[in-house]
Design a protein around this motif. Structure first.
Motif, short mmCIF file in Angstrom:
data_model
loop_
_atom_site.label_atom_id
_atom_site.label_comp_id
_atom_site.label_asym_id
_atom_site.label_seq_id
_atom_site.Cartn_x
_atom_site.Cartn_y
_atom_site.Cartn_z
N UNK A 228 60.30 35.71 14.90
CA UNK A 228 59.43 34.53 14.99
C UNK A 228 60.26 33.24 15.05
N UNK A 229 61.29 33.16 14.23
CA UNK A 229 62.11 31.95 14.16
C UNK A 229 62.79 31.65 15.48
N UNK A 230 63.29 32.66 16.16
CA UNK A 230 63.96 32.46 17.45
C UNK A 230 62.98 31.89 18.48
N UNK A 231 61.76 32.38 18.47
CA UNK A 231 60.76 31.88 19.42
C UNK A 231 60.46 30.40 19.16
N UNK A 232 60.35 30.04 17.87
CA UNK A 232 60.08 28.65 17.52
C UNK A 232 61.26 27.76 17.87
N UNK A 233 62.46 28.26 17.66
CA UNK A 233 63.67 27.48 17.95
C UNK A 233 63.77 27.18 19.44
N UNK A 234 63.47 28.16 20.27
CA UNK A 234 63.58 27.97 21.72
C UNK A 234 62.40 27.20 22.30
N UNK A 235 61.23 27.32 21.65
CA UNK A 235 60.04 26.61 22.13
C UNK A 235 59.20 26.19 20.92
N UNK A 236 59.46 24.98 20.37
CA UNK A 236 58.76 24.54 19.15
C UNK A 236 57.25 24.59 19.25
N UNK A 237 56.70 24.40 20.46
CA UNK A 237 55.25 24.42 20.60
C UNK A 237 54.66 25.82 20.40
N UNK A 238 55.51 26.82 20.35
CA UNK A 238 55.05 28.19 20.08
C UNK A 238 54.48 28.29 18.67
N UNK A 239 54.98 27.46 17.77
CA UNK A 239 54.56 27.52 16.37
C UNK A 239 53.07 27.22 16.22
N UNK A 240 52.41 27.99 15.37
CA UNK A 240 51.00 27.77 15.09
C UNK A 240 50.77 26.49 14.29
N UNK A 241 51.83 25.97 13.69
CA UNK A 241 51.71 24.74 12.89
C UNK A 241 52.54 23.61 13.52
N UNK A 242 52.66 23.64 14.83
CA UNK A 242 53.48 22.65 15.53
C UNK A 242 53.01 21.23 15.23
N UNK A 243 51.72 20.97 15.34
CA UNK A 243 51.20 19.63 15.10
C UNK A 243 51.31 19.26 13.63
N UNK A 244 51.00 20.21 12.75
CA UNK A 244 51.07 19.94 11.31
C UNK A 244 52.50 19.62 10.86
N UNK A 245 53.49 20.17 11.57
CA UNK A 245 54.90 19.97 11.18
C UNK A 245 55.52 18.73 11.83
N UNK A 246 54.75 18.03 12.63
CA UNK A 246 55.32 16.89 13.37
C UNK A 246 55.94 15.86 12.40
N UNK A 247 55.21 15.50 11.36
CA UNK A 247 55.70 14.51 10.40
C UNK A 247 56.93 15.05 9.65
N UNK A 248 56.90 16.30 9.29
CA UNK A 248 58.04 16.90 8.57
C UNK A 248 59.29 16.89 9.44
N UNK A 249 59.12 17.15 10.74
CA UNK A 249 60.29 17.16 11.63
C UNK A 249 60.94 15.78 11.68
N UNK A 250 60.13 14.73 11.63
CA UNK A 250 60.67 13.37 11.65
C UNK A 250 61.39 13.05 10.34
N UNK A 251 60.82 13.52 9.24
CA UNK A 251 61.39 13.20 7.93
C UNK A 251 62.72 13.91 7.72
N UNK A 252 62.79 15.18 8.13
CA UNK A 252 63.95 16.02 7.79
C UNK A 252 64.96 16.19 8.90
#
Length: 357
Positions: A228-252
């Protein structure tokens, strides 16, 4: 007057009665079912005979009906407190572990470890998954508290997001690793130890088999999370929580650009003492027959000693224990509520007799 636009049915809120009941409610319902069963199912007894290695066994051909002894009102209203009392060792064992880990967090030891891992695996980030998953699994398989996964997730979440993964990956590492360790229970006093004790077989026997099973299952678990992690790494939009993680990605996103956390001399000594305590734990469980009471005592001493060594005062240590108790309180209470009190045991016996008579 214009009519209000009709809402799309697909956006309607689900009816409240369709929601899953709280776990406390479910356990209470089981208590009600158990009580009613004692009035509906005839009572009976089996003779017990000596089996292999002197253990008692039920003689399947010896069943006979006896006068019913249904559960009364007082028995019913006391099943919860009695369950908590009878499961006291497990309840307090769970609370103490939560408190001890919160003390370790307050010392800064855990955060330093996460920071070093983030920098160490920045260019080979995928390998952080087996490292953390196996670590959490080992802890759970030794001390057996799955509720600690709730403590791990907020600690590792910044690290996992910074490495380009998602919240699901962080949750899977903590939850899957902990559950695998707990389920296999290599030296787990809560499921393996307690089950073997109740079964009348040597506590922690079959250690080799569980070790082999642990290795197999943890490998499968790690590969599953990495996929699962490899798929998210290569294509972040694959994640089911892509939108929910948007703020976290900016913070971290710049977490590793900050000055690295450096352990003080006292923290380094604290880390060494933690490792020493875990060696003592394994030694005590394997060679001295330690169980929950002894392990709980060791964890209390561990929290106090490590806290003092790393510079916490007694007030800070006590408050850390209190906060840790809160984190695992629900899990500890559920253990007590789910304890097979005499009422539940009686219900099970009645059902067995009903279907075997």
């Amino acid at each position: 007057m214009s009519k209000l636009p009709q809402q799309n049915d697909s956006h309607k809120q689900p009816k409240k009665w369709l929601k899953m009941p709280h776990i406390y409610v479910l356990l209470f319902i089981f208590g009600v079912i158990a009580t009613i069963s004692t009035y509906l199912i005839p009572s009976g007894v089996f003779k017990r005979v000596k089996g292999p290695e002197g253990r008692e066994m039920v003689d399947a051909d010896s069943f006979k009906y006896v006068q019913s002894d249904p559960i009364g009102l007082i028995d019913f209203i006391t099943i919860i407190p009695r369950g908590l009392i009878e499961a006291g060792e497990i309840v307090f064992f769970t609370l103490i572990i939560g408190g001890m880990f919160m003390v370790l967090r307050r010392t800064g030891i855990i955060e330093i470890g996460v920071d070093k891992l983030a920098r160490r695996f920045m260019n080979q980030s995928i390998f952080i998954i087996p490292v953390l998953t196996i670590t959490f699994a080992i802890i759970a398989t030794l001390i057996g508290t799955a509720e600690l996964s709730l403590v791990y997730i907020p600690v590792i979440l910044p690290l996992i997001i910074a490495l380009g993964y998602d919240s699901i990956t962080a949750s899977a590492i903590a939850l899957c690793g902990t559950v695998v360790g707990f389920t296999i229970g290599v030296l787990n006093p809560i499921n393996t130890g307690l089950a073997q004790k109740l079964s009348g077989i040597p506590v922690f026997s079959g250690l080799g088999f569980r070790l082999v099973l642990f290795v197999i299952v943890i490998i499968v678990t790690v590969l599953f999370i990495m996929r699962h992690a490899k798929k998210v790494k290569s294509n972040p939009s694959y994640s089911l929580v892509y939108e929910e993680d948007r703020e976290k990605r900016e913070i971290y996103k710049d977490i590793t650009q900050h000055q690295p956390l450096v352990a003080t001399k006292r923290q380094k000594i604290g880390i060494a003492v933690v490792l020493l305590f875990f060696i003592v734990l394994v030694y005590g469980v394997i060679t001295q027959g330690w169980f929950m009471v002894e392990m709980s005592g060791l964890f209390i001493v561990m929290g106090i000693v490590v806290g003092l060594i790393t510079g916490l005062n007694t007030q800070e240590i006590c408050e850390a224990f209190n906060d840790g108790f809160k984190d695992v309180l629900m899990g500890a209470i559920i253990v007590g509520l789910a304890r097979p009190s005499p009422l539940y045991l009686k219900m099970v016996k009645l059902w067995i007799r009903l279907f075997t008579a």
